[in-house]
Design a protein around this motif. Structure first.
Motif, mmCIF file in Angstrom:
data_model
loop_
_atom_site.group_PDB
_atom_site.id
_atom_site.type_symbol
_atom_site.label_atom_id
_atom_site.label_comp_id
_atom_site.label_asym_id
_atom_site.label_seq_id
_atom_site.Cartn_x
_atom_site.Cartn_y
_atom_site.Cartn_z
ATOM 1 N N GLY A 243 0.812 -1.208 0.000
ATOM 2 C CA GLY A 243 0.000 0.000 0.000
ATOM 3 C C GLY A 243 0.848 1.261 0.000
ATOM 4 N N SER A 244 1.885 1.275 0.813
ATOM 5 C CA SER A 244 2.771 2.434 0.853
ATOM 6 C C SER A 244 3.525 2.598 -0.464
ATOM 7 C CB SER A 244 3.766 2.288 2.007
ATOM 8 O OG SER A 244 3.111 2.317 3.254
ATOM 9 N N ALA A 245 3.979 1.475 -1.025
ATOM 10 C CA ALA A 245 4.724 1.534 -2.281
ATOM 11 C C ALA A 245 3.862 2.081 -3.412
ATOM 12 C CB ALA A 245 5.255 0.143 -2.641
ATOM 13 N N LEU A 246 2.581 1.757 -3.405
ATOM 14 C CA LEU A 246 1.677 2.270 -4.434
ATOM 15 C C LEU A 246 1.726 3.797 -4.465
ATOM 16 C CD1 LEU A 246 -2.044 1.138 -4.902
ATOM 17 C CD2 LEU A 246 -1.251 3.436 -5.394
ATOM 18 N N PHE A 247 1.617 4.409 -3.278
ATOM 19 C CA PHE A 247 1.573 5.870 -3.242
ATOM 20 C C PHE A 247 2.960 6.482 -3.396
ATOM 21 C CE2 PHE A 247 -2.523 4.612 -1.807
ATOM 22 C CZ PHE A 247 -3.347 5.568 -2.384
ATOM 23 N N GLU A 248 4.008 5.739 -3.040
ATOM 24 C CA GLU A 248 5.364 6.182 -3.360
ATOM 25 C C GLU A 248 5.529 6.242 -4.878
ATOM 26 O OE1 GLU A 248 7.942 7.110 -1.559
ATOM 27 O OE2 GLU A 248 7.169 6.737 0.453
ATOM 28 N N SER A 249 5.088 5.197 -5.559
ATOM 29 C CA SER A 249 5.195 5.148 -7.012
ATOM 30 C C SER A 249 4.381 6.255 -7.661
ATOM 31 C CB SER A 249 4.732 3.779 -7.517
ATOM 32 O OG SER A 249 4.656 3.745 -8.927
ATOM 33 N N ALA A 250 3.221 6.545 -7.083
ATOM 34 C CA ALA A 250 2.324 7.552 -7.665
ATOM 35 C C ALA A 250 2.908 8.958 -7.600
ATOM 36 C CB ALA A 250 0.976 7.520 -6.951
ATOM 37 N N ARG A 251 3.694 9.241 -6.563
ATOM 38 C CA ARG A 251 4.200 10.607 -6.422
ATOM 39 C C ARG A 251 5.686 10.733 -6.758
ATOM 40 N NH1 ARG A 251 3.032 10.009 -0.405
ATOM 41 N NH2 ARG A 251 4.891 9.087 0.488
ATOM 42 N N PRO B 276 17.014 7.635 -4.334
ATOM 43 C CA PRO B 276 17.526 9.025 -4.360
ATOM 44 C C PRO B 276 16.663 9.917 -5.235
ATOM 45 C CG PRO B 276 19.311 7.442 -4.623
ATOM 46 C CD PRO B 276 18.044 6.651 -4.694
ATOM 47 N N GLY B 277 16.375 11.087 -4.714
ATOM 48 C CA GLY B 277 15.599 12.062 -5.467
ATOM 49 C C GLY B 277 14.125 12.018 -5.221
ATOM 50 N N ILE B 278 13.632 11.041 -4.447
ATOM 51 C CA ILE B 278 12.199 10.933 -4.201
ATOM 52 C C ILE B 278 11.872 11.593 -2.861
ATOM 53 C CG2 ILE B 278 10.279 9.340 -3.822
ATOM 54 C CD1 ILE B 278 11.648 7.400 -5.643
#
Length: 292
Positions: A75-83, A290-292
């Motif tokens: 679930g967390s990775a989904l929103f990491e990927s989205a932003r 890096p960079g996120i």
């Protein structure tokens, strides 16, 4: 007070669990190249966690905690990927660091946000909760899916509650008002009134500091949950109904606030409710690309 969970077939439960577990980890591998798979992988992760609770209703086995953590990580990775602002992110799912392609915004809808937030609450992952609450609600509207307006107010209410923003009360009232059957345009009324509204009511009692009322309403919440998931045969066989994810999430917030939960139920696995597994895996917070 005890609210027993409804009956669920246990024949061949361990064999089915083994097969579903293998399928889930195969699907996680697909996220490396296909962020469009995120909704299915998150649903499968939650289903696997709930199915684990079939054989371990109190969540006292490490396999159940690992399944819960894995669902939270997805679930967390989904929103990491989205932003993400880069082509890929690196995050931990299970015990491995994984490279996952960015671009999951179409799957970053309000329903998935709620699931991700509840899982972070259950795992007491405050950093993840904060990051999810910083995800702009406006971006949820850009995702796939058609939702009634109340769900966006509900997300914003939870974000305001956790981040201590002044608009919390207004957003919570708007969310509750939006569950009125006359205001619904898309969601089925029984699902909204028996599944979506009750956590709002529980959060209301929590913010009022009324522990007795909270437990009274919690008992009603679980009865409604049970009624909804036994309405027909299809629902009875759906693993999603085995854990009351939203109510469990709010209960975990209440426990952290000092409330004593007097309602016992397999819908609220005991050791998850009590936070007994907290710090079992000190490395579950993800490293960042890096960079996120």
């Amino acid at each position: 007070m005890q609210i027993p969970r409804h009956e669920f077939p246990t024949r061949n439960a361990l064999r089915i669990l083994e097969t579903r577990t293998k399928d889930f980890w195969d699907d996680v591998q697909d996220l490396r190249d296909e962020p469009s798979c995120f909704s299915n992988v998150l649903a499968d992760a939650i289903g696997l966690f709930c199915r684990q609770c079939v054989v371990d209703p109190e969540a006292d086995k490490v396999e159940t905690w690992e399944a819960c953590v894995a669902a939270m990580q997805v679930g967390s990775a989904l929103f990491e990927s989205a932003r993400a602002t880069t082509d890929a992110i690196e995050c931990r799912i299970g015990h491995e660091m994984r490279t996952i392609r960015a671009g999951a915004l179409p799957r970053a809808h309000a329903g998935n946000w709620l699931s991700a937030f509840w899982l972070a609450c259950i795992c007491r992952e405050k950093k993840r909760m904060t990051e999810l609450c910083q995800f702009p609600a406006a971006q949820l509207r850009q995702a796939d899916g058609v939702f009634d307006e109340y769900i966006y107010h509900w997300v914003e209410a939870l974000q305001a509650y956790w981040l201590k923003r002044p608009e919390f009360g207004d957003k919570l009232v708007a969310a509750v008002d939006g569950t009125d059957p006359g205001a619904l345009r898309h969601a089925p009324r029984d699902g909204v009134l028996q599944i979506m509204y009750p956590p709002m009511n529980l959060l209301t009692q929590l913010t009022r500091g009324d522990q007795n009322k909270f437990n009274t309403e919690l008992a009603k919440t679980l009865e409604w949950h049970k009624y909804y998931w036994t309405h027909d045969e299809d629902r009875e066989r759906d693993t999603e109904g085995l854990v009351a994810l939203g109510p469990l999430g709010v209960c975990c917030l209440a426990v952290q606030a000092g409330f004593t939960i007097t309602v016992e139920s397999e819908y609220l696995p005991k050791h998850l409710l009590e936070g007994a597994w907290l710090n079992e895996f000190p490395h579950i917070t993800p490293a960042r690309h890096p960079g996120i």
